[in-house]
Design an enzyme around this catalytic site. Structure first.
Site, short mmCIF file in Angstrom:
data_model
loop_
_atom_site.label_atom_id
_atom_site.label_comp_id
_atom_site.label_asym_id
_atom_site.label_seq_id
_atom_site.Cartn_x
_atom_site.Cartn_y
_atom_site.Cartn_z
CE LYS A 96 -3.85 2.04 2.69
NZ LYS A 96 -4.71 1.86 3.88
CB SER A 132 -8.32 0.52 5.83
OG SER A 132 -9.04 1.71 5.72
CB SER A 171 -8.20 3.59 3.09
OG SER A 171 -7.28 2.98 3.98
N1 GLN Z 1 -13.09 3.71 6.63
C1 GLN Z 1 -12.40 4.15 7.80
C2 GLN Z 1 -12.07 5.61 7.70
O1 GLN Z 1 -12.42 6.19 6.74
C3 GLN Z 1 -11.20 3.31 8.04
C4 GLN Z 1 -9.96 3.82 7.39
C5 GLN Z 1 -8.76 2.97 7.70
O2 GLN Z 1 -8.86 1.93 8.36
N2 GLN Z 1 -7.61 3.45 7.27
O3 GLN Z 1 -11.46 6.18 8.56
#
Ligand code: GLN
Length: 469
Positions: free
Chosen positions: A75, A174, A150
């Site tokens: 990532k 995420s 994400s």
């Molecule tokens: N969807 C969550 C957010 O927008 C989780 C993001 C993540 O785990 N990086 O914060």
């Protein structure tokens, strides 16, 4: 074509010359090119082929590491020396890392081949990969839908066979949610199990690094390599790292808790039915016992998560000011204007929304009402899990209340988007490990994921249970 079920089979086939590692890497490179529309990668590394040559030689000489020849995508929030690190943000569009993240270094030291960096929501903020300065990622199962976020690029890359394994990060879901949307395995380890050194911080007391794979064996193997204390990250813990691969075949009685709060209002009927079927089919197994449990404070997890993570993010993202590194709006003649315009133009809307929210909850007039209160609720949520794990070994829930949604379906309504994290954020608030495993498809053929949770540093039981399922 992929001619192996998991890494250990791949290694055997490389040794017996049934598979050429160079051809295998070339296959992935060609496929990445052919599937460019998915937009899973921000950068592809051509030097992967040279790596393949070196590693193939090592495999022949029996001097190769545990991950020899495993093709891994990373990532684009993790540093790799002299490679781009953008966090899918215009702010870091032209930035190259000056050192390598411990997690990535450990993979390289075991002779994994890093094939590229994957697309994600900007600074890992999002649930759909629609907040990337490099464009959306498409779900390989249905290209009109999001891959989740994400770590959407990392999940799509594994699901579309554009690598063997990938690394993602999980601050509130995420890794688990995109794994669920793309029909693969994704593990978020305990906070402190894997070093965060070299990971671009979003919310430092929540962020975790973990693997995506097509099978549980590879998840276990990669975790064995990633886990452990790192002097460069004071929050990583000095706790023995088990051999997760061998623990997969252990059999012991497992007591699984079903939290009633996770199966009520808001849960899609098909997701619910699929998971209940899975529970029913396993209740015949003598080694597994299911019991009902309660996690009463989960209803506050979204609010608590979005107060605390935005507070931490607003502090962590202060460093992008146009002075130190990254994008700078050089048209401004006054320093203050330069700061303002750099941050206005360099960050996308979601990142700016979170910086403003975080700054607000930390401001002196509101600190106690929001930040302090949220810290207290975080404790209550953690205590819910502690109590539950006195009675059960594993907790089972849906990963997401629904399957992959359409691109654009939720992007105009941030609150609706935040609600999609209802089953995942409490896990990061409590710092415990969780895995999402694929358990079926809905009537549109979209993957359904099931989440398994365990007490801190008990990834072993998670992987064992995942294997049973
Ligand atoms: N969807 C969550 C957010 O927008 C989780 C993001 C993540 O785990 N990086 O914060």
């Amino acid at each position: 074509m992929i001619q192996y079920k998991n890494h250990s089979e791949k290694l055997i086939k490389i040794k017996s010359k049934e598979i050429s590692l160079i051809e295998n890497v070339q296959y992935f490179l060609d496929r990445i090119e052919a599937k460019k529309d998915i937009n899973a990668y921000n950068f592809v590394f051509d030097d992967a082929l040279e790596q393949a040559k070196i590693v193939e030689e090592k495999i022949k000489n029996d001097s190769a590491g545990k991950l020899a020849g495993m093709v891994i995508a990373v990532k684009d929030v993790l540093s790799i020396k002299d490679k781009p690190l953008t966090c899918s943000s215009k702010m870091l569009e032209n930035f190259n890392s000056v050192y390598t993240a411990t997690a990535v270094q450990k993979l390289i030291d075991e002779d994994a081949i890093i094939i590229g960096k994957t697309n994600c929501d900007e600074f890992a903020m999002g649930s759909s990969n629609e907040n990337s300065a490099f464009g959306n990622v498409l779900n390989p199962v249905d290209k009109t839908r999001v891959p989740g976020g994400s770590s959407g690029g990392s999940a799509a890359a594994v699901a579309a066979n554009l690598c063997d394994v990938s690394l993602g990060t999980d601050t509130g879901g995420s890794i688990r949610q995109p794994a669920s949307f793309c029909g693969i395995y994704g593990l978020k380890p305990t906070y402190g199990r894997v070093s965060r050194y070299g990971l671009t911080a979003f919310a430092s007391s929540f962020d975790s690094i973990g693997p995506f794979a097509n099978n549980v064996e590879d998840v276990a193997l990669v975790l064995s390599v990633l886990a452990g204390k790192d002097e460069l990250d004071s929050t990583s813990k000095e706790i023995d790292v088990p051999n997760y691969s061998t623990s997969l075949s252990k059999t012991e009685k497992i007591k699984i808790g079903i939290p009633q709060e996770f199966f009520g209002e808001g849960l899609n009927e098909e997701v619910k039915a699929t998971i209940e079927n899975k529970i029913n089919s396993l209740s015949k197994n003598e080694d597994i016992e299911f019991v009902d449990i309660h996690l009463p404070h989960n209803q506050y997890s979204i609010a608590t998560y979005y107060i605390l993570t935005t507070a931490e993010a607003s502090a962590n993202l202060q460093r992008y000011d146009g002075v130190r590194y990254g994008f700078r709006d050089s048209e401004q003649s006054e320093l203050d204007d330069m700061y303002t315009q750099t941050r206005t133009k360099g960050f996308g809307n979601e990142v700016k929304r979170r910086i403003m929210l975080g700054t607000y909850v930390l401001s002196s007039g509101y600190y106690d009402a929001y930040y302090t209160k949220a810290q207290k609720v975080r404790r209550l949520i953690k205590e819910d899990f502690e109590k539950a794990f006195e009675k059960v070994d594993v907790i089972l829930t849906p990963t997401s209340p629904f399957t992959a949604f359409k691109i654009g379906e939720k992007s105009s309504d941030p609150l609706e988007m935040y609600l999609s994290d209802i089953y995942t954020t409490a896990v990061n608030l409590a710092g415990i490990p969780g895995i999402s495993i694929p358990v079926g498809n809905d009537s549109n053929g979209l993957p359904i994921g099931m989440q398994l949770l365990a007490n801190q540093f008990n990834e072993e039981i998670l992987l064992q249970t995942a294997k049973l399922f």
